[in-house]
Design an enzyme around this catalytic site. Structure first.
Site, short mmCIF file in Angstrom:
data_model
loop_
_atom_site.label_atom_id
_atom_site.label_comp_id
_atom_site.label_asym_id
_atom_site.label_seq_id
_atom_site.Cartn_x
_atom_site.Cartn_y
_atom_site.Cartn_z
N SER A 172 0.89 -1.17 0.09
CA SER A 172 0.05 0.08 0.13
C SER A 172 1.01 1.12 0.04
O SER A 172 1.87 1.25 -0.84
CB SER A 172 -0.91 -0.18 1.24
OG SER A 172 -1.66 1.18 1.35
N TYR A 186 -4.84 8.67 -6.52
CA TYR A 186 -3.81 7.58 -6.28
C TYR A 186 -4.14 7.24 -4.85
O TYR A 186 -4.01 6.22 -4.25
CB TYR A 186 -2.16 8.33 -6.07
CG TYR A 186 -1.31 7.12 -5.59
CD1 TYR A 186 -0.99 6.16 -6.44
CD2 TYR A 186 -0.76 7.47 -4.41
CE1 TYR A 186 -0.03 5.07 -5.96
CE2 TYR A 186 0.25 6.63 -4.06
CZ TYR A 186 0.55 5.37 -4.96
OH TYR A 186 1.53 4.47 -4.67
N LYS A 190 -5.42 3.40 -2.91
CA LYS A 190 -4.49 2.86 -1.97
C LYS A 190 -5.61 2.59 -0.62
O LYS A 190 -5.42 1.60 -0.04
CB LYS A 190 -3.30 3.79 -1.27
CG LYS A 190 -2.28 3.55 -2.38
CD LYS A 190 -1.72 2.11 -2.98
CE LYS A 190 -0.63 1.99 -3.81
NZ LYS A 190 -0.20 0.85 -4.19
#
Length: 369
Positions: A172, A186, A190
């Protein structure tokens, strides 16, 4: 080097003998001990040609494990991924394609006979304001980071269930625990990966399948051949030109870009040291749900959690009754009792009215005849 970097230099990023001796997961994880016998594991490392993946593949091979390193077609060849080591199988894959991932799992089983640990280091991000990123860029980040992880799990989990053992090490990021200006989509991917893996762990615990979310901070390449690596320093990120509203020098949306340009290759945490700890994760008996790597990850996530806790404390009075000994509690309780009495009186009056209406509408005996 600031104090934070110096701290990393003494722990994860250190290079002296004493730091090397301390490079060990906590005893509660039951990590492999130096010099002790251990099982030779078979690894699949997706993203094995990226910055972190290269270091992990080298570390696992250096410890005598068997590794399938998986790269992308436009940057790698199977021959270049073998690294002149008979224990390494080089394959190509696009994690966005579930069939491509399934072929990697099948080829690894055919070549090595089993699979013990699967790592997903593959990732992709666009640096830029949320408003500036178009649909293609956002979807591609989700296809790579989230759907790629899901494809890997769905292709391999039936095999892990069948052998009643298996280990996932899913990379992660600190961006999976806090929002970073300039990395909105982004971060969203995650966050999604973290939710997926944490939920999955409840589902597969009875099958002896374990998983860890690896959350590295700012990691530098420090392999001996790092300068010959054709990938740019931040090879898994693209920088999106800022539109006029976000283009001024102090814009929060440019935070991630400023950080990348300022750090260059001076990130405080060592990829080689991180790889050693991740390798230990594959061999430890009791892996944690999360492994944070580097003081930047520790401090930034700790600050985020502290902020969440403070907000909970500020707003909890709206959802929980006031303690009896709290100031004003007696007055509030009396007000609550008065409200309840008023409601009960209204309900009783409504019931009487309903009964009266029923009596008035009932037909008389003569009308029934």
């Amino acid at each position: 080097m600031d104090a934070r970097s110096a701290h990393d230099g003494a722990s994860v990023a250190g290079s002296d003998t004493s730091a090397r001796a301390r490079l060990q997961l906590p005893a509660s994880c039951d990590p492999p001990q130096p010099g002790a016998q251990r099982k030779q594991l078979v690894w699949i490392v997706f993203g094995g040609t990226g910055h972190m993946g290269r270091s992990l593949v080298k570390c696992a091979l250096g410890h005598g494990d068997l590794v399938t390193t998986v790269g992308r077609l436009f940057e790698s060849t199977p021959e270049s991924m073998k690294q002149q080591n008979e224990n390494c199988l080089g394959l190509l894959c696009d994690v966005r394609d579930g069939a491509s991932v399934a072929r990697v799992v099948e080829r690894t089983r055919d070549y090595f006979g089993r699979i013990d640990c699967i790592v997903n280091c593959s990732g992709y991000g666009v640096i830029g304001a949320c408003e500036d990123q178009d649909e293609h860029e956002i979807r591609n980040q989700f296809e790579t980071n989230f759907m790629g992880t899901l494809h890997i799990i769905q292709a391999s989990l039936p095999y892990f269930r069948q052998q009643n053992a298996g280990r996932y090490l899913i990379f992660s990021s600190t961006s999976g625990a806090l929002g970073v200006p300039g990395l909105g989509p982004y971060c969203a991917t995650k966050y999604a990966v973290e939710g997926l893996v944490e939920a999955m762990l409840y589902e597969v615990d009875s099958f002896n399948v374990k998983a860890t979310l690896v959350e590295p901070g700012l990691v530098r390449r420090d392999e001996p051949d790092a300068r010959m690596n054709p990938l740019p320093t931040w090879g898994h990120f693209l920088i999106k030109p800022a539109s006029e509203p976000y283009a001024h020098a102090t814009s929060p949306a440019l935070h991630a870009k400023r950080m990348v340009q300022w750090l260059g290759d001076r990130q405080p945490t060592s990829a080689v040291k991180c790889a050693e700890l991740v390798w230990q994760l594959g061999h430890c008996s009791y892996p944690p749900l999360r492994l944070l790597l580097g003081s930047y990850a520790i401090e930034s996530i700790r600050d985020r959690l502290r902020s969440v806790t403070e907000e909970l404390e500020d707003w909890k009075h709206l959802n929980f009754p006031v303690a009896p000994d709290a100031p004003g509690a007696e007055k509030d309780d009396k007000g609550d009792r008065d409200d309840r009495d008023d409601r009960d009186e209204r309900d009783e009056r409504d019931d009487r009215d309903d009964r009266d209406d029923d009596d008035g509408d009932s037909p008389s005996p003569s009308m029934k005849e």
